[in-house]
Structures are given as structure tokens and as C-alpha cells.
Write a protein that holds these residues in place. Sequence first.
Motif, short mmCIF file in Angstrom:
data_model
loop_
_atom_site.label_atom_id
_atom_site.label_comp_id
_atom_site.label_asym_id
_atom_site.label_seq_id
_atom_site.Cartn_x
_atom_site.Cartn_y
_atom_site.Cartn_z
N SER A 278 53.86 60.35 22.88
CA SER A 278 52.47 60.76 22.82
C SER A 278 52.17 61.77 23.92
N HIS B 169 51.76 54.13 12.70
CA HIS B 169 51.66 53.65 14.07
C HIS B 169 52.73 52.65 14.49
N SER B 170 53.06 51.67 13.63
CA SER B 170 54.06 50.68 14.03
C SER B 170 55.42 51.35 14.20
N GLN C 179 55.92 54.57 14.76
CA GLN C 179 55.74 55.51 15.87
C GLN C 179 55.88 54.80 17.21
N ALA C 180 55.30 53.61 17.33
CA ALA C 180 55.38 52.86 18.59
C ALA C 180 56.81 52.41 18.87
N GLN D 254 56.17 55.78 27.86
CA GLN D 254 56.30 54.88 26.72
C GLN D 254 54.98 54.22 26.37
N GLU D 255 54.08 54.12 27.33
CA GLU D 255 52.86 53.34 27.10
C GLU D 255 51.58 54.16 27.16
N TYR E 289 48.99 56.72 25.44
CA TYR E 289 48.64 57.03 24.05
C TYR E 289 47.47 58.01 24.03
N GLY F 197 48.54 60.65 18.38
CA GLY F 197 48.87 59.42 17.66
C GLY F 197 48.16 59.30 16.33
N GLY G 122 50.33 48.48 15.22
CA GLY G 122 50.86 48.53 16.57
C GLY G 122 52.31 48.14 16.59
N LEU G 123 52.89 48.05 17.77
CA LEU G 123 54.32 47.80 17.91
C LEU G 123 54.74 46.49 17.25
#
Length: 577
Positions: free
Chosen positions: A554, A407-408, A410-411, A425-426, A428, A433, A376-377
Motif C-alpha cells: 500500500s 482485500h483478503s 491483497q492483505a 506491511q501494516e 494502508y 487499497g 481482511g487478512l
Amino acid sequence: MRSTIIPAVTVAICSPAIAAAQAPDARLKAIYDAEWAFRAREFAEIADAAPGEPSADDHLPSVTPAAWHRRLATWRDMLARVDAIPVASLGDEDRMNHAVFRTYLWEQVNNIEWRTYEAPFNSDSFFWAGLSPRRGYARAIDYRRYLGRMRDVPRYFDEQIANMGSGLKRGYSVPAPSLVGRDRTIEPFAAPGTANPFYAAFAAMPATIPAAEQAALRAEAERVIAGQVAPAYARLLSFMRTEYLPKTRRTIDAASLPDGRRFYQDRIREHTTLDLTPDQIHEIGLREVARIDADMQATMKETGFKGTFPAFLTFLRTDPRFYAKTPKELLSLSAYVVKKMDGKLKDNFGLLPRYRFTILPVPDEIAPIYTSGRGGLDSCLMNTYDLAQRPLYNIPALTLHECSPGHSFQAAVALEAPARPRFRQETYFSGYGEGWGLYTEYLGKELGIYEGPYEEFGRQTFEMWRAARLVVDTGIHAKGWSRQQAIDYFAAHTALAPLDIANEVDRYISWPGQALAYKLGELTIRRMRAKAERELGPRFDIRRFHDAVLGMGSVPLSTFEDEMNRFIAREKAAPAG
């Protein structure tokens, strides 16, 4: 299985007359701006928090049926308004805004209509986990908000328990075979004192918070844990063991639920953003399994192994050379892969985000039943529980997928993308993804990340894992497969450890359709890359391709294909050089 919902008062956006007079892009913006504010209120978040800052408020969201019905009425109204906007009149960015926002609204409406909130967890994702942060906060105000959420745990759990009871009464629950041992994840939170995971955020507070205030916050945390948090978890644990687990359904397939085949088709649409049938997906999976199996056989021969394929899998699962002796050894390999990829990023991506993530072990309280890793982010988690089940030859592919450029990474790109509505932005979508995550495993092969045939075999077994999911998920939920049949299929085709296989199959049982997103998304991305390479020839630039993929954020896979076709057309029309 759908419910009849009485509409509630909706969010006022603007009157129909005013809406009709607005330009289509302004109408769309009015709706998604109103929805973002509504979402923040409903789910107890600070609406104006800056990206990357803590956004949770000082309470937890309401999950009563009345709250869900209120959201349903609002989202239905918004969906109707969005559908009335002429998409052809929107510009490129607003066309994507429309597609993303409409798909999001449909998902929310669909889930509430099916009353999925009556089964608010699955085999590895729980409403009682994740309420305590992985790390502490930078400001005292965020600790106070956290204390407020801690005080709200009893009310929140009571509402969840009531919903789960309603689900049991109508035969809708998480399947029992996928829940063995999951109640133990509640136990650490039911203990008072500083060993409770809720206290961890208070253990190392920043020096910017005065010592006296730190002491007061810690003392308050201990009181809240003892008075509210631990008792609420103890009541939840008792409910799970005495009520829920004994009564939850023994069937494992979505098809056996009321109107279950239509329910499963909706889960496919939600998780893949594609309109494919279970039979179509099953056949795609069988073809991919056959193709990857041939690749794995060839790689086995490269290692010099002389036995059969099943014997090779046994060798990989049992030879100590392939397993870390300490958690640090596994985490260190993951960190090494990230740094090795760091050296490749500038040649493969034009946009390099500034936001940085860390690599952490999966928390002890959930590690026994958690997946191998999740990114994650803020952090990329690697599971170090039971190292004899965590082969090192899988770690490079897992790290690329979960951390970077998966993912990290990508976020972070999504966070730092050109100015867009916050919902972009949020939001998914798993097809996009997870498709990107699996694509990055393949990209690692092109970039020379895998060292030797064993790590390449690890990549192949991860690809096989995702292809086999297409067969197993549809097998379970549409074709009557048993849990053991699914386990045996994975054991025959992949080098995954037995614990991983069992945990993954339980995840597919309890989360219909989610596992389909990975391979279908990756196939879509690779198909569009092949098209771009074919049509652009020597003008194809991998950096521009990757920036185009990640730059849109996404999106549903159908939107992704449309936008990549536009990217190819723009590249063709651009002046040479």
C-alpha cells in the motif's frame, strides 16, 4: 478547529550530529524503526509478534488528550527529520519507504491537530466494537492478554467519553442524522453472562490448552464480563442516550464545522492521497456516472426487459428470484465465486500467497447498520442481515472486491511480500487499497466470473455506486446537499437496496472523504494498466503487471504512478522473452 499543542518529550532517535553523519538510508531506517517501537508501546501491541500472530497486549491504549499530545510531539519531530532526508539519494525500495512513512506521519499529525479523536467513531465503525475477536486464540497466553484488555475496558471507555464530551462542547461530533439506531449496537455487550459477545472466544478453546486451564479461563471471563465489561458498556449506553445523541450536531456537512472547508480538503488528501479539490472530484464523478449509466442501460436491454430504467430497478429490488432464502445460500454463493476465481489466479498473478482467509457472516450485533461486506487478512465478512435487502446479483462483484483477488488476497500478498519494514506491511492507504478492490471487480468481467447479464448489471451497479460517491460525498460536504438528496441520487442511479443506500449515505456523512478513494484509486490503476499495454504492446504480461501493483504494498497514489512508470521502463529495457 485546530488546537494549540504544547510539545512533549519526543522519542530519541539520535543526536543531530550523528544523524548528519549517517547515510540517508540509515537515517531513514533509524527513524522508522524508532517509530515502530513507539507505535507498539503507544497502542498496546506486542512489538516483536510474528506476522499473522495476535499482537495486542494485556491492556488497551490510552486515548487521553495528554497521550495524543505526546504522540503529536513525537510524530512532528519525526516528520521534520524525514523531510530533511534527500529523497533523490535513496534507492528504489527506500524511496517507497520514505513516501509511505512520510504520508503516514502526516496523517497522524493532521488528525491530532484537528482533534478527530474527539469523535472516535462513525456510522458503521465504533471504538466499542472489535474489542472482542471474531474467533478464539490458539494459546492460553493470548487468552490471558485478552482478559487483561477486558479488565481495561472501563478505563478506556471513560477516556473516550471524556473526549466525546470535549467534542460536543466545541461543536465537533458525529452528525446526528447518521447515528440513528447506532446505540443499539452497544446493547449486546451490556449484558452479563455467556451471551455477551466477549465470551464467544472462550466457548470453543483448542484442545492444546488443558481442560482445567480452560475451565479457569472461562470462569474468569464470566467474572470480568459481569464485573467490568458489561457495566462499562451500560455506562457508555447511558451516556450515548442521555448525553451524546441529544446534543450531537444536526448539520451533516464538513463545511459547516469550524474551518470546515480546510478540514474537508485534508480529509480528501488523507483518504485519496491526491491533491484534488471537491469541485474537481465532483466533475469526475458526474462524467463517470454518465458513462456507467449508458453501460447499465445496454445491459438492461440484454436481459430482455421492456420497461423503463426506473421500472427495471424496481423489478430487481422486488423479484424474489434475486434474493437468498437463507444466510447459507448467500454465503455459499460468495464461497463459489472465490473458488471460481481460484482457478483464474495462476494465469493472472505470479505471486500466489499461502495465507488463507475464511468467509464469515457479519456479527449479529452490528449487522443491521453495517456495510454489505468487508474483507481482511483473516476473514471476509458478508452481511446476511435482512436478506430481502441483499440481492444475489451483487454478490460476485462484492466477493471479488472484499475477498479474492481483493482485500483478503491483497492483505496476504502484503504479508508475504519481500522482506520490508513492518510498517510497510501494516500501513494502508484507501486510494491504493480500495482502488485495487474496485479494479478486481472490473477484472472479474475480463475473466468471465459474472454469469449472465444480471450479475454483470450487479457489477455495473457497484461501479456506479463508487462513481456516485464522488458526486454525493462532495455534494454533502462541499455543496450543501441534504441527506435525502444524496439518498435520492443513489436510488435513481443504482440497483442498491434501500437499506444499503441509507447505511452508505450515513457512512459518507460521518466519514468525510473516505468514499472518494475507491473510484479515484481504480481510475489510477486502470490508467496505468492502459499505459503499460500501450507502451509494451505484445510484451505486456498481466501477471507481471499485477505482481508489480501488489508487490509494492500500500502506497500513496502519486508514489504508485511513479513506481508503475519505472515498472514500464524496466519491462521495455528487459531482453525479449
